[in-house]
Motif scaffolding. Structure first.
Motif, PDB file in Angstrom:
ATOM      1  N   CYS A  74      41.485  34.442  29.683  1.00 52.10           N
ATOM      2  CA  CYS A  74      42.368  33.482  30.355  1.00 52.10           C
ATOM      3  C   CYS A  74      41.789  32.065  30.328  1.00 52.10           C
ATOM      4  O   CYS A  74      40.588  31.870  30.163  1.00 52.10           O
ATOM      5  CB  CYS A  74      42.590  33.910  31.800  1.00 52.10           C
ATOM      6  SG  CYS A  74      43.105  35.633  31.998  1.00 52.10           S
TER       7      CYS A  74
ATOM      8  N   ILE B  78      49.723  34.225  37.561  1.00 51.69           N
ATOM      9  CA  ILE B  78      50.396  33.778  36.343  1.00 51.69           C
ATOM     10  C   ILE B  78      50.334  32.260  36.276  1.00 51.69           C
ATOM     11  O   ILE B  78      49.967  31.591  37.255  1.00 51.69           O
ATOM     12  CB  ILE B  78      51.879  34.235  36.302  1.00 51.69           C
ATOM     13  CG1 ILE B  78      52.636  33.678  37.516  1.00 51.69           C
ATOM     14  CG2 ILE B  78      51.964  35.753  36.233  1.00 51.69           C
ATOM     15  CD1 ILE B  78      54.130  33.940  37.489  1.00 51.69           C
TER      16      ILE B  78
ATOM     17  N   ILE C 161      55.530  37.618  29.456  1.00 60.67           N
ATOM     18  CA  ILE C 161      54.462  38.532  29.863  1.00 60.67           C
ATOM     19  C   ILE C 161      54.890  39.983  29.655  1.00 60.67           C
ATOM     20  O   ILE C 161      54.133  40.798  29.110  1.00 60.67           O
ATOM     21  CB  ILE C 161      54.070  38.266  31.324  1.00 60.67           C
ATOM     22  CG1 ILE C 161      53.409  36.889  31.448  1.00 60.67           C
ATOM     23  CG2 ILE C 161      53.144  39.356  31.845  1.00 60.67           C
ATOM     24  CD1 ILE C 161      53.184  36.434  32.877  1.00 60.67           C
TER      25      ILE C 161
ATOM     26  N   LEU D 104      48.791  33.997  31.680  1.00 56.13           N
ATOM     27  CA  LEU D 104      48.473  35.092  32.591  1.00 56.13           C
ATOM     28  C   LEU D 104      47.058  34.929  33.111  1.00 56.13           C
ATOM     29  O   LEU D 104      46.157  34.528  32.360  1.00 56.13           O
ATOM     30  CB  LEU D 104      48.605  36.434  31.850  1.00 56.13           C
ATOM     31  CG  LEU D 104      48.383  37.716  32.623  1.00 56.13           C
ATOM     32  CD1 LEU D 104      49.466  37.918  33.679  1.00 56.13           C
ATOM     33  CD2 LEU D 104      48.365  38.914  31.659  1.00 56.13           C
TER      34      LEU D 104
ATOM     35  N   ASN E 291      49.327  43.142  39.071  1.00 51.07           N
ATOM     36  CA  ASN E 291      49.674  41.723  39.190  1.00 51.07           C
ATOM     37  C   ASN E 291      50.887  41.572  40.107  1.00 51.07           C
ATOM     38  O   ASN E 291      51.949  42.138  39.812  1.00 51.07           O
ATOM     39  CB  ASN E 291      49.965  41.100  37.815  1.00 51.07           C
ATOM     40  CG  ASN E 291      50.048  39.590  37.865  1.00 51.07           C
ATOM     41  OD1 ASN E 291      50.911  39.025  38.512  1.00 51.07           O
ATOM     42  ND2 ASN E 291      49.141  38.930  37.179  1.00 51.07           N
TER      43      ASN E 291
ATOM     44  N   GLU F 102      46.536  44.153  34.807  1.00 49.01           N
ATOM     45  CA  GLU F 102      47.634  43.280  35.243  1.00 49.01           C
ATOM     46  C   GLU F 102      48.959  44.038  35.320  1.00 49.01           C
ATOM     47  O   GLU F 102      49.768  43.802  36.216  1.00 49.01           O
ATOM     48  CB  GLU F 102      47.735  42.065  34.322  1.00 49.01           C
ATOM     49  CG  GLU F 102      46.499  41.180  34.343  1.00 49.01           C
ATOM     50  CD  GLU F 102      45.990  40.916  35.750  1.00 49.01           C
ATOM     51  OE1 GLU F 102      46.772  40.419  36.583  1.00 49.01           O
ATOM     52  OE2 GLU F 102      44.810  41.220  36.019  1.00 49.01           O
TER      53      GLU F 102
END
Length: 208
Positions: free
Chosen positions: A188, A156, A173, A151, A203, A199
């Motif tokens: 990340c 992603i 996820i 992620l 996201n 997120e």
């Protein structure tokens, strides 16, 4: 501490315990001498290496670290990434990165708990998709999760590499990361950091 390594600017992490000066290195993708220099400059004792998955830009400095610190244990990834760790030379040729050499690791399983600091542990979350054996390491005590390339902020991990799978990544996820507290800091492998709540809400690839 985050140290960008390799031409892909993969963010190697050094996690240190303030009282004991023990340290854990996460995803030493390359530039091992830079990582070693950072450990020595801070007076840290390397205790373990964590690997989120088997891509060379995340594991390429492991052999050199083990040559310097032969007593250190390597944990991860999941055994389903063994095919990547046995083809590091081919990965090096494909990505134009120097082959770093092979190494032994202790594969980890889903929900396994690694007690690497006296007051902090790391729960293994098997998160296939970017690679079949990708894992994340969740530290509940310090409210963060190390996600490798699963992620990113507003993005992603790629699924067009060998044995990548978007449906698996989406499921990983949603069921393993988005179920963590929304305040959890997400560390990340590229592109900086974010939070689970950010997120889940924004996201564009995987909404909570």
């Amino acid at each position: 501490m985050a140290i960008p390594v390799t031409p892909f600017a993969q963010e190697c992490r050094i996690l240190a315990h303030q009282e004991t000066s023990d340290a854990v290195v996460v995803d030493p993708g390359g530039d091992a001498q830079v990582i070693i220099g950072a450990l020595e400059q801070q007076g840290l004792k390397l205790k373990a290496i964590l690997l989120t998955h088997g891509h060379l830009d995340h594991v390429g400095g492991t052999r050199a670290l083990l040559d310097k610190f032969p007593e250190v244990k390597v944990y991860g990834p999941h055994r389903d990434d063994e095919f990547l760790l046995t083809t590091l030379a081919q990965q090096a040729a494909m990505f134009g990165i120097e082959n770093s050499g092979s190494f032994e690791c202790e594969y980890v399983g889903d929900n396994e708990v690694l007690k690497l600091f006296p007051d902090a542990s790391f729960k293994v979350l098997h998160t296939p998709g970017h690679t079949p054996g990708g894992v994340c390491f969740y530290c509940e005590e310090e409210n963060f999760v190390l996600v490798g390339d699963t992620l990113f902020p507003g993005s992603i991990g790629r699924t067009d590499f060998p044995r990548g799978n978007f449906a698996d990544l989406e499921n990983s996820i949603k069921t393993r990361l988005y179920t963590l507290p929304e305040s959890t800091d997400v560390m990340c492998g590229h592109m900086g950091d974010t939070t689970i709540g950010q997120e889940k809400s924004s996201n564009p690839y995987v909404r909570g």
